[in-house]
Design an enzyme around this catalytic site. Sequence first.
Site, PDB file in Angstrom:
ATOM      1  CD  GLU A  82      -3.118   0.794   0.299  1.00 22.68           C
ATOM      2  OE1 GLU A  82      -2.558   1.487  -0.579  1.00 22.68           O
ATOM      3  OE2 GLU A  82      -4.297   0.954   0.599  1.00 22.68           O
ATOM      4  CG  ASP A  83      -0.981   4.691  -1.574  1.00 20.76           C
ATOM      5  OD1 ASP A  83      -1.644   4.032  -0.755  1.00 20.76           O
ATOM      6  OD2 ASP A  83      -1.511   5.478  -2.379  1.00 20.76           O
ATOM      7  CG  ASP A 138      -5.725   8.685   5.838  1.00 24.24           C
ATOM      8  OD1 ASP A 138      -5.127   9.304   6.722  1.00 24.24           O
ATOM      9  OD2 ASP A 138      -6.707   9.159   5.226  1.00 24.24           O
ATOM     10  CB  THR A 139      -9.266   5.771   7.991  1.00 21.48           C
ATOM     11  OG1 THR A 139      -9.479   4.987   6.815  1.00 21.48           O
ATOM     12  CG2 THR A 139      -9.526   7.233   7.694  1.00 21.48           C
ATOM     13  CE  LYS A 181      -1.865  11.415   5.567  1.00 20.44           C
ATOM     14  NZ  LYS A 181      -3.045  11.994   4.891  1.00 20.44           N
ATOM     15  CG  PHE A 196      -3.993  15.027   1.023  1.00 19.30           C
ATOM     16  CD1 PHE A 196      -4.849  13.994   1.374  1.00 19.30           C
ATOM     17  CD2 PHE A 196      -3.638  15.178  -0.303  1.00 19.30           C
ATOM     18  CE1 PHE A 196      -5.354  13.131   0.414  1.00 19.30           C
ATOM     19  CE2 PHE A 196      -4.139  14.326  -1.268  1.00 19.30           C
ATOM     20  CZ  PHE A 196      -4.999  13.303  -0.915  1.00 19.30           C
ATOM     21  NE  ARG A 204      -2.627   8.405  -9.699  1.00 18.40           N
ATOM     22  CZ  ARG A 204      -3.305   7.984  -8.632  1.00 18.40           C
ATOM     23  NH1 ARG A 204      -2.643   7.563  -7.572  1.00 18.40           N
ATOM     24  NH2 ARG A 204      -4.615   8.003  -8.614  1.00 18.40           N
TER      25      ARG A 204
HETATM   26  P1  IMP Z   1      -7.496   4.552   4.251  1.00 22.48           P
HETATM   27  O1  IMP Z   1      -8.514   3.568   3.803  1.00 22.48           O
HETATM   28  O2  IMP Z   1      -8.106   5.739   4.937  1.00 22.48           O
HETATM   29  O3  IMP Z   1      -6.373   3.942   5.082  1.00 22.48           O
HETATM   30  O4  IMP Z   1      -6.853   5.224   2.979  1.00 22.48           O
HETATM   31  C1  IMP Z   1      -6.284   4.533   1.995  1.00 22.48           C
HETATM   32  C2  IMP Z   1      -6.170   5.319   0.713  1.00 22.48           C
HETATM   33  O5  IMP Z   1      -6.523   6.706   0.789  1.00 22.48           O
HETATM   34  C3  IMP Z   1      -4.720   5.297   0.292  1.00 22.48           C
HETATM   35  O6  IMP Z   1      -4.378   4.099  -0.352  1.00 22.48           O
HETATM   36  C4  IMP Z   1      -4.639   6.495  -0.606  1.00 22.48           C
HETATM   37  O7  IMP Z   1      -5.026   6.157  -1.902  1.00 22.48           O
HETATM   38  C5  IMP Z   1      -5.651   7.488  -0.012  1.00 22.48           C
HETATM   39  N1  IMP Z   1      -4.938   8.480   0.828  1.00 22.48           N
HETATM   40  C6  IMP Z   1      -4.971   8.595   2.166  1.00 22.48           C
HETATM   41  N2  IMP Z   1      -4.200   9.614   2.590  1.00 22.48           N
HETATM   42  C7  IMP Z   1      -3.646  10.160   1.489  1.00 22.48           C
HETATM   43  C8  IMP Z   1      -2.720  11.253   1.268  1.00 22.48           C
HETATM   44  O8  IMP Z   1      -2.233  11.939   2.179  1.00 22.48           O
HETATM   45  N3  IMP Z   1      -2.407  11.489  -0.029  1.00 22.48           N
HETATM   46  C9  IMP Z   1      -2.902  10.771  -1.075  1.00 22.48           C
HETATM   47  N4  IMP Z   1      -3.749   9.748  -0.908  1.00 22.48           N
HETATM   48  C10 IMP Z   1      -4.128   9.439   0.358  1.00 22.48           C
END
Ligand code: IMP
Length: 174
Positions: A97-98, A101-102, A129, A150, A163
């Site tokens: 994964e890049d 976040d949540t 994060k 972000f 990107r």
């Molecule tokens: P999560 O499900 O909230 O953990 O988020 C996962 C996805 O949200 C990541 O794979 C990203 O594609 C996108 N994302 C979350 N934070 C960022 C950020 O700071 N920059 C760009 N994409 C983000």
Amino acid sequence: MAQRIVTMISEAEIAKRVKELGEQIAADYRGKNLVLVAVLKGSFVFTADLSRAIDLPMRIEFLGVRSYGEGTTTSGVVQITQDLSRPIEGEDILIVEDIVDTGLTIAHLLDLFRTRRPNSIKVCALLHKPSRTRIQVPVDYLGFTIEDKFVVGYGLDWGEKYRNLPSISVVESE
Ligand code: IMP
């Protein structure tokens, strides 16, 4: 409003960390059936570099996901837009994964893949994060912990832009 791109993690710092992660993964997965699963689109750059830093035979798969959300936040509803090309039963899956976040996307993918009976399943994320966590997920291999900003670049986008930036950067409005 004008925008300014400010580097948070440089290309050289990323390259050093990716090399370390690759060596650690290679040591842990020797003799196993390693399959890297790149979560598109954000992890395409990271997966390209990470895979070349792991000196082991492996399969590389691509998983297309779309996460519904408003602007820069995710709703946790994850739609698979492109599935893996083959079954993963008995294989050692490493989700790439890049950014976590949540945690909602990874939590969903772990649930999905567990039903396919792999031998093992782990997570490698370039960024995390922790202040945004809504669901605790295991990140077995982590590049960098970052504050709640972000970020773009190295595969990560903002409205499909940035990107291709070689560093991890923050977009600031002037
Ligand atoms: P999560 O499900 O909230 O953990 O988020 C996962 C996805 O949200 C990541 O794979 C990203 O594609 C996108 N994302 C979350 N934070 C960022 C950020 O700071 N920059 C760009 N994409 C983000």
